[in-house]
Each structure stands twice: as structure tokens, then as C-alpha cells.
Design an enzyme around this catalytic site. Sequence first.
Site, PDB file in Angstrom:
ATOM      1  N   SER A 143       0.800  -1.229   0.000  1.00 45.86           N
ATOM      2  CA  SER A 143       0.000   0.000   0.000  1.00 45.86           C
ATOM      3  C   SER A 143       0.833   1.280   0.000  1.00 45.86           C
ATOM      4  O   SER A 143       1.593   1.525  -0.920  1.00 45.86           O
ATOM      5  CB  SER A 143      -0.955  -0.047   1.184  1.00 45.86           C
ATOM      6  OG  SER A 143      -1.873   1.005   1.090  1.00 45.86           O
ATOM      7  N   HIS A 144       0.731   2.048   1.065  1.00 43.80           N
ATOM      8  CA  HIS A 144       1.391   3.370   1.107  1.00 43.80           C
ATOM      9  C   HIS A 144       2.855   3.269   1.533  1.00 43.80           C
ATOM     10  O   HIS A 144       3.545   4.273   1.572  1.00 43.80           O
ATOM     11  CB  HIS A 144       0.641   4.264   2.093  1.00 43.80           C
ATOM     12  CG  HIS A 144       0.545   3.646   3.455  1.00 43.80           C
ATOM     13  ND1 HIS A 144      -0.276   2.562   3.708  1.00 43.80           N
ATOM     14  CD2 HIS A 144       1.184   3.916   4.610  1.00 43.80           C
ATOM     15  CE1 HIS A 144      -0.133   2.207   4.979  1.00 43.80           C
ATOM     16  NE2 HIS A 144       0.740   3.003   5.544  1.00 43.80           N
ATOM     17  N   ASP A 169      -3.032   6.153  -3.260  1.00 41.83           N
ATOM     18  CA  ASP A 169      -1.838   5.528  -2.689  1.00 41.83           C
ATOM     19  C   ASP A 169      -1.284   4.409  -3.573  1.00 41.83           C
ATOM     20  O   ASP A 169      -1.756   4.194  -4.700  1.00 41.83           O
ATOM     21  CB  ASP A 169      -2.129   5.000  -1.282  1.00 41.83           C
ATOM     22  CG  ASP A 169      -3.065   3.808  -1.307  1.00 41.83           C
ATOM     23  OD1 ASP A 169      -3.826   3.668  -2.281  1.00 41.83           O
ATOM     24  OD2 ASP A 169      -3.030   2.998  -0.354  1.00 41.83           O
ATOM     25  N   ASP A 214      -1.570   1.182  -3.815  1.00 41.21           N
ATOM     26  CA  ASP A 214      -2.454   0.162  -4.390  1.00 41.21           C
ATOM     27  C   ASP A 214      -3.833   0.703  -4.763  1.00 41.21           C
ATOM     28  O   ASP A 214      -4.741  -0.077  -5.070  1.00 41.21           O
ATOM     29  CB  ASP A 214      -2.573  -1.033  -3.439  1.00 41.21           C
ATOM     30  CG  ASP A 214      -3.173  -0.653  -2.093  1.00 41.21           C
ATOM     31  OD1 ASP A 214      -2.978   0.496  -1.650  1.00 41.21           O
ATOM     32  OD2 ASP A 214      -3.847  -1.500  -1.483  1.00 41.21           O
ATOM     33  N   ASP A 253      -6.292   2.215  -3.106  1.00 40.50           N
ATOM     34  CA  ASP A 253      -7.505   2.150  -2.292  1.00 40.50           C
ATOM     35  C   ASP A 253      -7.728   3.394  -1.436  1.00 40.50           C
ATOM     36  O   ASP A 253      -8.795   3.578  -0.876  1.00 40.50           O
ATOM     37  CB  ASP A 253      -7.563   0.865  -1.442  1.00 40.50           C
ATOM     38  CG  ASP A 253      -6.357   0.679  -0.552  1.00 40.50           C
ATOM     39  OD1 ASP A 253      -5.446   1.538  -0.581  1.00 40.50           O
ATOM     40  OD2 ASP A 253      -6.306  -0.335   0.175  1.00 40.50           O
ATOM     41  N   ARG A 254      -6.704   4.255  -1.340  1.00 40.37           N
ATOM     42  CA  ARG A 254      -6.886   5.461  -0.525  1.00 40.37           C
ATOM     43  C   ARG A 254      -7.109   6.680  -1.399  1.00 40.37           C
ATOM     44  O   ARG A 254      -6.765   6.677  -2.580  1.00 40.37           O
ATOM     45  CB  ARG A 254      -5.641   5.723   0.316  1.00 40.37           C
ATOM     46  CG  ARG A 254      -5.373   4.664   1.322  1.00 40.37           C
ATOM     47  CD  ARG A 254      -4.203   5.078   2.169  1.00 40.37           C
ATOM     48  NE  ARG A 254      -3.907   4.029   3.127  1.00 40.37           N
ATOM     49  CZ  ARG A 254      -3.264   4.241   4.251  1.00 40.37           C
ATOM     50  NH1 ARG A 254      -2.828   5.447   4.549  1.00 40.37           N
ATOM     51  NH2 ARG A 254      -3.038   3.241   5.074  1.00 40.37           N
ATOM     52  N   LYS A 273     -11.688  -0.389   0.334  1.00 34.04           N
ATOM     53  CA  LYS A 273     -11.775   1.042   0.141  1.00 34.04           C
ATOM     54  C   LYS A 273     -11.332   1.344  -1.285  1.00 34.04           C
ATOM     55  O   LYS A 273     -10.635   0.534  -1.902  1.00 34.04           O
ATOM     56  CB  LYS A 273     -10.960   1.791   1.179  1.00 34.04           C
ATOM     57  CG  LYS A 273      -9.506   1.373   1.342  1.00 34.04           C
ATOM     58  CD  LYS A 273      -8.935   2.070   2.562  1.00 34.04           C
ATOM     59  CE  LYS A 273      -7.460   1.765   2.772  1.00 34.04           C
ATOM     60  NZ  LYS A 273      -7.241   0.438   3.410  1.00 34.04           N
TER      61      LYS A 273
HETATM   62  C1  VG1 Z   1      -3.319   1.758   8.329  1.00 35.99           C
HETATM   63  C2  VG1 Z   1      -4.530   2.652   8.552  1.00 35.99           C
HETATM   64  C3  VG1 Z   1      -5.798   1.832   8.445  1.00 35.99           C
HETATM   65  C4  VG1 Z   1      -5.839   1.130   7.080  1.00 35.99           C
HETATM   66  C5  VG1 Z   1      -4.577   0.297   6.907  1.00 35.99           C
HETATM   67  C6  VG1 Z   1      -4.507  -0.348   5.552  1.00 35.99           C
HETATM   68  O1  VG1 Z   1      -3.277   0.770   9.339  1.00 35.99           O
HETATM   69  O2  VG1 Z   1      -4.456   3.283   9.796  1.00 35.99           O
HETATM   70  O3  VG1 Z   1      -6.916   2.679   8.624  1.00 35.99           O
HETATM   71  O4  VG1 Z   1      -6.966   0.293   6.983  1.00 35.99           O
HETATM   72  O5  VG1 Z   1      -3.434   1.123   7.059  1.00 35.99           O
HETATM   73  O6  VG1 Z   1      -4.605   0.588   4.536  1.00 35.99           O
HETATM   74  P1  VG1 Z   1      -2.330   0.871  10.647  1.00 35.99           P
HETATM   75  O7  VG1 Z   1      -2.506  -0.415  11.378  1.00 35.99           O
HETATM   76  O8  VG1 Z   1      -0.943   1.121  10.142  1.00 35.99           O
HETATM   77  O9  VG1 Z   1      -2.825   2.054  11.401  1.00 35.99           O
HETATM   78  V1  VG1 Z   1      -3.762   0.350   3.095  1.00 35.99           V
HETATM   79  O10 VG1 Z   1      -4.210   1.564   2.076  1.00 35.99           O
HETATM   80  O11 VG1 Z   1      -2.298   0.177   3.728  1.00 35.99           O
HETATM   81  O12 VG1 Z   1      -4.226  -1.213   2.553  1.00 35.99           O
HETATM   82 CO    CO Z   2      -3.686   1.159   0.253  1.00 36.25          CO
END
Ligand code: VG1
Ligand code: CO
Length: 544
Positions: free
Chosen positions: A113-114, A278, A280, A282-283, A377
Site C-alpha cells: 500500500s502506502h 496511494d 495500491d 484504495d486510498r 476502500k
Molecule cells: C493503516 C490505517 C488503516 C488502514 C490500513 C490499511 O493501518 O491506519 O486505517 O486500513 O493502514 O490501509 P495501521 O494499522 O498502520 O494504522 V492500506 O491503504 O495500507 O491497505
Molecule cells: Co492502500
Amino acid sequence: MQIEIITTHPYNDQSPGTSGLRKKVKVFQQTGYLENFVQSIFDSLHNFTGKTLVLGGDGRYFNRPAIQTIIKIAAANGFGELIIGQGGLLSTPAASHLIRKNNAFGGLILSASHNPGGPDEDFGIKYNVGNGGPAPEKYTNAFFQRSLSIDSYKTARIDDIDLDCIGAYQIDGLKVTIVDPVADYAELMQSIFDFNLLKQSIGSGYITLLFDAMHAITGPYAKRILVDMLGATPDSVINAEPLEDFGGHHPDPNLAHAKELAERMFNSKAPVFGAASDGDGDRNMITGSHIFVTPSDSLAIMAANAHLIPAYAQGLRGVARSMPTSQAVDRVAARYNIPCYETPTGWKFFGNLLDAGKITLCGEESFGTGSDHVREKDGLWAVLFWLNLIARKRQPVADIVHEHWQKFGRDIYCRHDYEAVEMDIANGIVEHLVNQLSALPGQTFGEYKVKYADEFSYEDSVDGSVSSKQGIRIGFDNGSRIIFRLSGTGTVGATLRIYLERFEADASKHDQDAQTALAELISLAEQFCEIKKRTGRTAPDVVT
Ligand code: VG1
Ligand code: CO
């Protein structure tokens, strides 16, 4: 098809976090590491022989070799068809849609992801179930348990698949279909939003826009949908070419990391609308000319205006937000008399509510919003939602936001992240916080009187499963909250997230800067958790 059984030894660190297993690429490259985890997933699933698996990733470094490895393990384990995005690419929401559309058994999404990408950065893998959503905890716990004792995996002796050529191949009992990663998703978006109105608004110049794909997966999606289908100028999409290392940046859509976008949205020639997504896809980060919309507000505004979007014209069944997300959407739900659910952080907790038809929209403070159209998302969906809203309301983003605050009040909100904190220190902070909880209720700190202090525990109203220790909450009499959580997506040390929120009903005070308005809560948070004192740091690494 010749199948080999390869002897392996277990690793003890394959416990999935908030969103799949995330580790440094070098960790994933260890002998058998990826293979073990994939085989552990398949060993924990039942009755998938001959069924379909969707496969794709965000294109980061190690995506392609990982896909070739997974194809062979999936083939050896008896899947009947693999649907793979061309080039091994699929955004997370597009993968969710493909699973649903094809009635697939599940899917594997390769993404961190990010988190940054590259040989020295992060990789990740996540299993999604047949509803298209992230595997619930009972699955991820089973994957981890299996990974602790695994001693062999199965792999098929087949050649690498040409991932770049769209079409179907038959290899003995296995069908491999390489699909256009964008086409089905674009069609889905067309079925949700008013594309004719969007075309007119963009074509006439009423809406000018800027989308920052951050050199991640959404580049091709944004180009096809925003430029080819809706007529935005090609220069409306920046950083559109997916790169294995995201150009050396964090593909994290916030004002700190989407720098170019942030600068252009706050200068004199700012377009009407700006957004970023982001790694992937989804954000989403939503901005307008000279305004940044906090994700919690964005969710509330979407809920309040959903009837203006064709797919939600009949109204919403209910809404949900993750626990640390601000209570702005709760006010909308109360006004419209629809249920509002509070879930732990992570999209997997929304799946049951969506499947049961209890909610239509949901979101998280971490730049994630979505609806029942998929089970993830969805960044571009949120962008199209906002564009459709601007086109229908014929108002700039700033006016939409201010009008919303006037109607519902403003939940002033921010999050402070302290990254890569030493594990021992982070655990010490959590312990210190937990020790204070029982004594806090009733105590007064300035204008804040503690109403409750606890560790959030969630009982799923659909299947009754309980998830405990989902963050520390300190709530005050006036509705303000301070929340502390350790991240479940990082790969270095621990990340402490501090979420702060205060309600402001008085419209004459709505234009305050969040950090200033929250100053007292910010210092209270330090008093409770002592992060600065215990680490010697002076400020958070990221403020969103
Ligand atoms: C983070 C965010 C959470 C989100 C998760 C995955 O998790 O706070 O809200 O669902 O990333 O998003 P954490 O445990 O680091 O707070 V993504 O876009 O990384 O799939
Ligand atoms: Co993501």
C-alpha cells in the site's frame, strides 16, 4: 502438470497485520519465505479445487517474480483458473471487483500500500475472500498458525507465464487468463456515477482537476477514466507512470507526501479539484482550491450528499467508520436516522456489515472511503464521488465543506504519527497508558473531564466474533477524544498513532487551524503517553 513437493522450514514472523503480511523485500526474498506464506494460506482454505483465484499487485519491486512463484503454487494446489491483471497489475479495489464479478474463490493482492517500494523497501501480500474483501481475522489467524509448522509446499513445474499479453492460456487442467486491469473497473464506475454530467462539467471547463497518481497503480486507471472517458486534459494526471520504487517516494496520499499536488492546490492558479491515491489505489486524498478535506469530513460529506449520486439515489442503509475516525459521520447518520457502526481499524471489519446489507458507505480517517460496490476502500471511486458532487451541487469544494460544517458542526480532527519507535519503548507506552485507564474517568484536565477510558473491543453484530485490544480510547464529557494505537502495517520498529478530535458547533469558529484548535488535547495526549519524554523526540513524524 508435474507437481513437486519442496521441503521447507517455518518462519516465526508471518503474522498478518492490519492489511496482510508486510515485510522488507529482503525478508520476502529469503528462501521459501513467500512460498511458505502462500502455501500456509492454501492449507488453511478448503474446497477450492478447480475454482478461480484472482491475482495482481500494485507493481512495486518484486511484484513480477512473486506472481510467477504464486502461479506455480496455485496451480500445484489445484486451482482451476487464475485471473491476472496484465503486467501483474491490479489496484486493490479492481481486484476486489474482479473477485466478485467472476465469482472467484478468492484473490491474492500483492501490495504494501502506502509503504515505500524498491529492493530495500517494503513488499506485502494479502488474501481476499469470495466476497472480494480482506480475509477476516479467523482466516489470518489460521494462516499464521499454519505458517509456524509448515514443512513443505507444492509447486508446479511450468514455464513462467507471459504476463503482458492479454488472453487465455490452458496449461493442462489450469486456465490462465490475463485481463486488462482497468476495463472492468472502469465499467463499474460508469454504472455508479453520472458520466454524462461529469463529461459536460469537465468539457465546459466548470471543473478543472489535478490527480496525483504518485507513480503508483492508479496512473493507468486515472488516465483511462478521467482523461479518455471524461475528457480531462492529459496534464490533469501527474506522476501517472507506475514505477517499481514509486520514484523513491512514499505513495501515501497526504499533504506531506503528495507535495506537488499540495503546492498546486494552494497557489493562485489552483484547479477546482485535486486528489491523490496511494500505492495500491484504495486510498484517496481530497482537496479543492485552497482547501484540504480531512478524510473523516469527506466521509461525512459523502454520506450527507449520497442521494445526489445515481447509485445511491435511494438513500443509504447505514454507515460505518473505524473507531479512530472522527464522529462527523455519526452526526449525519443521526440526522438521517440511519444506523452508524463503529469498527476497529482495517477494512476487513466492514465486510460483514456490507454483506449483510447493514451499511452502504464506510470509511477510515486514514484516507480510505468506500461503499458496497466492492469490499475494499476505493480511491478513484471517492474521486469520482466528489467530482459528481461538485458537478451536481455546482459549488466549489470549500463551499461544500463549509456548508456541511454549518449544518452539522465541525469535528476538528488530526492524527500524529511517531514512526519507527523502538519496540520496547512503544510497548512501554502502551503499558503505561493501560495502567492509567481505570483511574482516569471522572478526572478533569482544564476544560476536559474524562468520561470514559478503555481499550476498544469490537463484537461483530453479524457473526458475533470479538476483536479486543483495538486501541486505547480516552473520551471526554464534551465529546472530544484522544485515541492511541500502534500501527499494524509498518515494517520498522513500531509506529504510534495519536488521534485527536474536538467538536465545534459555533460556525464563527469553524475556520481555525486544527493544530491550534487541538493544542490542549495534544498536550494532554503527551501527558498521558509520554512519547516525547520517553523517546526524546520533539515532534511527530507525520501530521495528517
Ligand atoms: C493503516 C490505517 C488503516 C488502514 C490500513 C490499511 O493501518 O491506519 O486505517 O486500513 O493502514 O490501509 P495501521 O494499522 O498502520 O494504522 V492500506 O491503504 O495500507 O491497505
Ligand atoms: Co492502500
